[in-house]
Scaffold this motif. Sequence first.
Motif, PDB file in Angstrom:
ATOM      1  N   ARG A 124     -10.548 -42.635  77.616  1.00  0.00           N
ATOM      2  CA  ARG A 124      -9.359 -42.407  77.033  1.00  0.00           C
ATOM      3  C   ARG A 124      -8.302 -42.956  77.241  1.00  0.00           C
ATOM      4  NH1 ARG A 124     -11.107 -36.671  75.435  1.00  0.00           N
ATOM      5  NH2 ARG A 124      -8.416 -35.935  76.088  1.00  0.00           N
ATOM      6  N   LYS A 125      -8.235 -42.508  78.582  1.00  0.00           N
ATOM      7  CA  LYS A 125      -6.587 -43.428  79.630  1.00  0.00           C
ATOM      8  C   LYS A 125      -7.480 -45.269  80.115  1.00  0.00           C
ATOM      9  CE  LYS A 125      -3.574 -42.069  80.731  1.00  0.00           C
ATOM     10  NZ  LYS A 125      -2.458 -42.206  79.894  1.00  0.00           N
ATOM     11  N   ARG A 147     -11.180 -37.456  78.885  1.00  0.00           N
ATOM     12  CA  ARG A 147      -9.473 -37.680  78.990  1.00  0.00           C
ATOM     13  C   ARG A 147      -9.370 -39.192  80.371  1.00  0.00           C
ATOM     14  NH1 ARG A 147      -5.572 -34.439  78.509  1.00  0.00           N
ATOM     15  NH2 ARG A 147      -4.272 -34.785  80.376  1.00  0.00           N
ATOM     16  N   ALA A 193      -6.708 -46.123  76.557  1.00  0.00           N
ATOM     17  CA  ALA A 193      -5.356 -46.293  76.054  1.00  0.00           C
ATOM     18  C   ALA A 193      -4.834 -47.360  76.989  1.00  0.00           C
ATOM     19  CB  ALA A 193      -4.596 -45.277  76.087  1.00  0.00           C
ATOM     20  N   ASN A 202      -2.074 -30.485  77.038  1.00  0.00           N
ATOM     21  CA  ASN A 202      -1.938 -31.198  75.135  1.00  0.00           C
ATOM     22  C   ASN A 202      -1.571 -32.452  74.307  1.00  0.00           C
ATOM     23  OD1 ASN A 202      -3.715 -28.408  75.345  1.00  0.00           O
ATOM     24  ND2 ASN A 202      -1.507 -27.150  75.100  1.00  0.00           N
ATOM     25  N   GLN A 203      -0.783 -32.957  75.478  1.00  0.00           N
ATOM     26  CA  GLN A 203      -0.308 -34.369  75.256  1.00  0.00           C
ATOM     27  C   GLN A 203      -1.188 -35.483  75.106  1.00  0.00           C
ATOM     28  OE1 GLN A 203       3.239 -34.880  77.708  1.00  0.00           O
ATOM     29  NE2 GLN A 203       3.806 -36.684  76.206  1.00  0.00           N
ATOM     30  N   PRO A 204      -0.819 -36.328  73.919  1.00  0.00           N
ATOM     31  CA  PRO A 204      -2.473 -37.449  73.976  1.00  0.00           C
ATOM     32  C   PRO A 204      -1.797 -38.307  74.862  1.00  0.00           C
ATOM     33  CG  PRO A 204      -0.380 -36.478  71.975  1.00  0.00           C
ATOM     34  CD  PRO A 204       0.173 -36.080  72.666  1.00  0.00           C
ATOM     35  N   LEU A 205      -2.961 -38.334  75.487  1.00  0.00           N
ATOM     36  CA  LEU A 205      -2.857 -39.941  76.609  1.00  0.00           C
ATOM     37  C   LEU A 205      -2.316 -40.915  75.677  1.00  0.00           C
ATOM     38  CD1 LEU A 205      -6.291 -38.578  78.261  1.00  0.00           C
ATOM     39  CD2 LEU A 205      -4.078 -38.216  78.887  1.00  0.00           C
ATOM     40  N   ASP A 247       2.055 -31.201  80.752  1.00  0.00           N
ATOM     41  CA  ASP A 247       1.518 -30.938  79.494  1.00  0.00           C
ATOM     42  C   ASP A 247       0.154 -31.484  79.477  1.00  0.00           C
ATOM     43  OD1 ASP A 247       1.083 -30.298  77.138  1.00  0.00           O
ATOM     44  OD2 ASP A 247       2.775 -31.230  75.981  1.00  0.00           O
ATOM     45  N   THR A 278     -15.109 -32.508  80.579  1.00  0.00           N
ATOM     46  CA  THR A 278     -14.117 -32.767  80.002  1.00  0.00           C
ATOM     47  C   THR A 278     -12.329 -33.907  80.693  1.00  0.00           C
ATOM     48  OG1 THR A 278     -13.680 -30.265  79.747  1.00  0.00           O
ATOM     49  CG2 THR A 278     -11.133 -31.534  79.114  1.00  0.00           C
TER      50      THR A 278
END
Length: 405
Positions: free
Chosen positions: A135-136, A132, A139, A402-405, A400, A128
């Motif tokens: 995805r970072k 993440r 981004a 759960n906040q979008p990256l 948080d 996980t």
Amino acid sequence: MRPGEIRACSACSKAKRKCDKQLPSCQRCQDKNIKCNYSAQPSVFVYGVDIDQSHGGDSMANMSVEAYALCPNSELNLLGGDILGITDMSPGVLHPSMADLQSAWFLTPETWTVHERESVSLSAATPTVLHRMIRKTQAWLQEWVCTGSNAFIHSQLYKTQLPGCIQDTFMAASSYLSRTPETEEMIFRIIDERSCQLVRSKEHCNELVQDPFESMSRLHALLMYQIIRLFDGEIRQKHLARKHIPLLRSWASEMLQCTAEAARNGNLLASNRVADLDSPMGEPSTADQEKLLWHAWILSESVRRTWIVSQSVGAISTILLDGRVECPGGLMFTTRKGVWEAKSALSWIKLCAERNVGFMHRNEIGRILSETSPGEVNDLGHMMLELDFGLDVMERWGVDINQPL
């Protein structure tokens, strides 16, 4: 005095007595039942002033007109070379020399040393967390295309010079992010060709690149191609990019090596290709000195962050593709939010003076969890903390998740 450290209160300073710097009142003021005031950090800084200590409280009279203009406060709060971490300031000078600037806190030899990662109290990176991180980095690719900067490419880095490899990569990344099902195959062919062309151009250079800026720009180009190809999901691109993981690591090591050498011999400060000075001839002015130091920090911090991200991308890819865990070590970088985002040399210097910028080795970042709040730590610091300590610790810290990256 370290940047951000509290000075003695006004009463203790006036009486020339030691102050324990307790808040809201020091013990001496409490014992004497007098008001305890701590002077605010000045808005401008004196690099160094020749003061005759025999004049005591009248030292202001011995300052030059320029120094007085830079320090207009009624109480004399001199910030010497230590405001920028300059430890061997030349005595009797108002402004540091080029030799003085070369001893700034981020240019010293020990700050370029890669140390092995300490495994004590570190959490194993879960799938996980790894996804993440993917995805970072994706981004960050999009942020670079949209704004010209991200967590490892400073907004000022390519403002003066824009190498051809960066131009090619930017256009390829822009096309990739705006691709459609009809254009996807063509865009991947372009990325494949540009990536191979970049590698071939480096192979034709038999000697190690000695210019940190050139070395870093090539690595930035390769890193962006790798982020696209390794993490997109297209099988053929993953297979092709997999071959370039060793190159990504070796180019990162070469970049770090030549930058450390440039910092040692003074070229990182004196021949910085990021800098755009107002007075290029002769001894730099005060404003140019500030720019020189800021731009030297931009280049050195960009190198450190690029090395960290490159090694992380390589390590994450190796874990997911081969199941092997490889740890390339850790490096110092700045963790305090706002320092990387400073828009001018003056605002950067103020930040360095008014707060602890959190310049630390990755082995030390665990103390951030007990010393600062999540809002005070930048994106790269959050990424390293999450990799090292896991989501549970980050959530308990106040993030948080759960906040979008």
